[in-house]
Design a protein around this motif. Sequence first.
Motif, PDB file in Angstrom:
ATOM      1  N   TYR A 232       0.814  -1.219   0.000  1.00 24.06           N
ATOM      2  CA  TYR A 232       0.000   0.000   0.000  1.00 24.06           C
ATOM      3  C   TYR A 232       0.847   1.268   0.000  1.00 24.06           C
ATOM      4  CZ  TYR A 232      -3.936  -3.122   0.941  1.00 24.06           C
ATOM      5  OH  TYR A 232      -4.875  -4.121   0.851  1.00 24.06           O
ATOM      6  N   PRO A 233       1.727   1.478   0.994  1.00 22.06           N
ATOM      7  CA  PRO A 233       2.547   2.687   0.934  1.00 22.06           C
ATOM      8  C   PRO A 233       3.555   2.683  -0.210  1.00 22.06           C
ATOM      9  CG  PRO A 233       3.269   1.291   2.747  1.00 22.06           C
ATOM     10  CD  PRO A 233       1.994   0.698   2.231  1.00 22.06           C
ATOM     11  N   SER A 234       3.903   1.494  -0.715  1.00 16.72           N
ATOM     12  CA  SER A 234       4.926   1.410  -1.760  1.00 16.72           C
ATOM     13  C   SER A 234       4.422   1.918  -3.105  1.00 16.72           C
ATOM     14  CB  SER A 234       5.415  -0.035  -1.914  1.00 16.72           C
ATOM     15  OG  SER A 234       6.024  -0.497  -0.737  1.00 16.72           O
ATOM     16  N   ILE A 235       3.198   1.539  -3.499  1.00 10.32           N
ATOM     17  CA  ILE A 235       2.783   1.881  -4.872  1.00 10.32           C
ATOM     18  C   ILE A 235       1.381   2.491  -4.960  1.00 10.32           C
ATOM     19  CG2 ILE A 235       4.298   0.128  -5.895  1.00 10.32           C
ATOM     20  CD1 ILE A 235       0.702  -0.619  -6.125  1.00 10.32           C
ATOM     21  N   TRP A 236       0.742   2.770  -3.808  1.00  6.60           N
ATOM     22  CA  TRP A 236      -0.637   3.255  -3.864  1.00  6.60           C
ATOM     23  C   TRP A 236      -0.782   4.514  -4.723  1.00  6.60           C
ATOM     24  CZ3 TRP A 236      -5.091   1.054  -2.993  1.00  6.60           C
ATOM     25  CH2 TRP A 236      -6.242   1.838  -2.882  1.00  6.60           C
ATOM     26  N   ALA A 237       0.085   5.493  -4.519  1.00  6.59           N
ATOM     27  CA  ALA A 237      -0.027   6.739  -5.283  1.00  6.59           C
ATOM     28  C   ALA A 237       0.164   6.496  -6.777  1.00  6.59           C
ATOM     29  CB  ALA A 237       0.991   7.759  -4.773  1.00  6.59           C
ATOM     30  N   TYR A 238       1.110   5.632  -7.129  1.00  4.95           N
ATOM     31  CA  TYR A 238       1.369   5.349  -8.542  1.00  4.95           C
ATOM     32  C   TYR A 238       0.214   4.557  -9.159  1.00  4.95           C
ATOM     33  CZ  TYR A 238       6.012   6.397  -6.706  1.00  4.95           C
ATOM     34  OH  TYR A 238       7.068   6.979  -6.081  1.00  4.95           O
ATOM     35  N   PHE A 239      -0.255   3.549  -8.418  1.00  8.41           N
ATOM     36  CA  PHE A 239      -1.339   2.694  -8.913  1.00  8.41           C
ATOM     37  C   PHE A 239      -2.621   3.483  -9.137  1.00  8.41           C
ATOM     38  CE2 PHE A 239      -5.158   0.321  -7.540  1.00  8.41           C
ATOM     39  CZ  PHE A 239      -5.257  -0.573  -8.587  1.00  8.41           C
ATOM     40  N   THR A 240      -3.020   4.295  -8.162  1.00  3.60           N
ATOM     41  CA  THR A 240      -4.285   5.025  -8.295  1.00  3.60           C
ATOM     42  C   THR A 240      -4.199   6.115  -9.362  1.00  3.60           C
ATOM     43  OG1 THR A 240      -3.598   6.393  -6.409  1.00  3.60           O
ATOM     44  CG2 THR A 240      -5.085   4.549  -5.957  1.00  3.60           C
ATOM     45  N   THR A 241      -3.012   6.647  -9.578  1.00  2.33           N
ATOM     46  CA  THR A 241      -2.845   7.621 -10.668  1.00  2.33           C
ATOM     47  C   THR A 241      -2.938   6.936 -12.019  1.00  2.33           C
ATOM     48  OG1 THR A 241      -1.435   9.033  -9.291  1.00  2.33           O
ATOM     49  CG2 THR A 241      -1.291   9.323 -11.680  1.00  2.33           C
ATOM     50  N   GLU A 242      -2.259   5.809 -12.165  1.00  4.43           N
ATOM     51  CA  GLU A 242      -2.218   5.098 -13.445  1.00  4.43           C
ATOM     52  C   GLU A 242      -3.536   4.409 -13.771  1.00  4.43           C
ATOM     53  OE1 GLU A 242      -0.719   3.437 -16.991  1.00  4.43           O
ATOM     54  OE2 GLU A 242       0.171   4.971 -15.697  1.00  4.43           O
ATOM     55  N   ARG A 243      -4.065   3.658 -12.822  1.00  7.25           N
ATOM     56  CA  ARG A 243      -5.253   2.849 -13.080  1.00  7.25           C
ATOM     57  C   ARG A 243      -6.548   3.642 -12.941  1.00  7.25           C
ATOM     58  NH1 ARG A 243      -6.899  -1.512 -15.672  1.00  7.25           N
ATOM     59  NH2 ARG A 243      -5.687  -3.105 -14.575  1.00  7.25           N
ATOM     60  N   LEU A 244      -6.622   4.534 -11.940  1.00  5.69           N
ATOM     61  CA  LEU A 244      -7.882   5.202 -11.632  1.00  5.69           C
ATOM     62  C   LEU A 244      -7.901   6.677 -11.998  1.00  5.69           C
ATOM     63  CD1 LEU A 244      -8.370   3.613  -8.080  1.00  5.69           C
ATOM     64  CD2 LEU A 244      -9.212   2.750 -10.281  1.00  5.69           C
ATOM     65  N   GLY A 245      -6.737   7.239 -12.337  1.00  6.02           N
ATOM     66  CA  GLY A 245      -6.669   8.652 -12.713  1.00  6.02           C
ATOM     67  C   GLY A 245      -6.949   9.600 -11.565  1.00  6.02           C
ATOM     68  N   TRP A 246      -6.634   9.198 -10.335  1.00  4.95           N
ATOM     69  CA  TRP A 246      -6.908  10.034  -9.168  1.00  4.95           C
ATOM     70  C   TRP A 246      -5.899  11.174  -9.056  1.00  4.95           C
ATOM     71  CZ3 TRP A 246      -8.190   6.155  -4.627  1.00  4.95           C
ATOM     72  CH2 TRP A 246      -9.475   5.628  -4.854  1.00  4.95           C
TER      73      TRP A 246
END
Length: 400
Positions: A232-246
């Motif tokens: 979660y802390p490792s890739i959450w920001a990257y994942f939600t930006t890439e996959r969800l566009g947050w």
Amino acid sequence: MRPNLPILFIFITVVIDAMGIGLIFPVMPTLIQEVSDGTLADAAIWGGVLSAAFALMQFLFGPIIGNLSDRYGRRPVLLVSLMVMAVDYVVMAVAGSIWLLLAGRIVGGITAATHSTASAYMADISKPEEKARNFGLIGAAFGVGFVLGPVLGGLLAEFGSRAPFWAAACLTGANALLGWIVLRETVTDKIRRPFSWKRANPLGALRAVTHLPGLAALLAVYFFYQIATAVYPSIWAYFTTERLGWSPGMIGVSLAAYGLGFAIVQGLLVAPSIRIFGNRGTVTFGLLIEFASLLFLGVVTSGLLVLAAVPVSALGALGMPALQAIMSRRVPDDAQGELQGVLTSLTSLATILAPLMMTQTFAYFTKPAAPVYAPGAPFILSACLLGIGLLLFSRVRKKL
């Protein structure tokens, strides 16, 4: 002295430990650029170095701090660590070079190893039937700090890149003063034992504790859980930006929502779960929920579904307090600090390894030449690791 005041102090100590990273995280890119005169990309590289140094120090010093508390007592170890931590935040607030920031993170990692002593203190003052509930309070404190840290850090950043460090120094110093007033010593001559470097080094401590029947498998379960959930802390920001566009704001809201759910679950639901399912059943239930949540995040494509699943995902936090209670019951009273130090080291080792594993996995499955486009691949990897832990726990003898 009211018996709940020491518990309040321990709760606040863990909150401040958890806030420490989140409080300064929003300003670290700006601060690193200020002291290094580099680009944002350079700042990101240095940010990784600072995080790794912090986690490495926690790994190395967790058993040392825990063993020192078994020898000299919980009270002096906690108070000295808090006072050094307060001074360290002041040094980082006035740091004018990247090397001074690195030194600050190294010292911060050592002093933040107080989590093991705080847990040992909680074990000292808890009856056997209260341990899972009180370890749940420590988990709730971590959740509260996880929520408050980024929020306060973002607000204080409006007053400059140094403001969060001054705030952290004031909070830590005030908590040290509270501990000086309310904290009573729990290590008596009956359970006090000599300090041993053999037990105090991370690998030596691990070997010493695993000599106890059945603890090696439980420690392995704990480690697999920690490295899996470190996704979660490792890739959450990257994942939600890439996959969800947050946006960054939405990412912060999602982290706060999860942290709040984590705090509620560990603060209010652990004791009822223990009564209904027992320690073993609660661990199994928590691991299964976490396993399903990781698989879900590996394939989900809707931000609304992610937010809707937060309350269910938070139930995965039920398992760790019960697992800690099982391990604590298997360890003598004079080794509680050593056990908690080993757990801190395993958590720190997971914090060192997970970012390398998860970010590389994310990069591989999102690059243009990726064989399959899968931003959720790190969560699938984490589910596999947690599955190993679940299998190991199922093979531990039934009477826990």
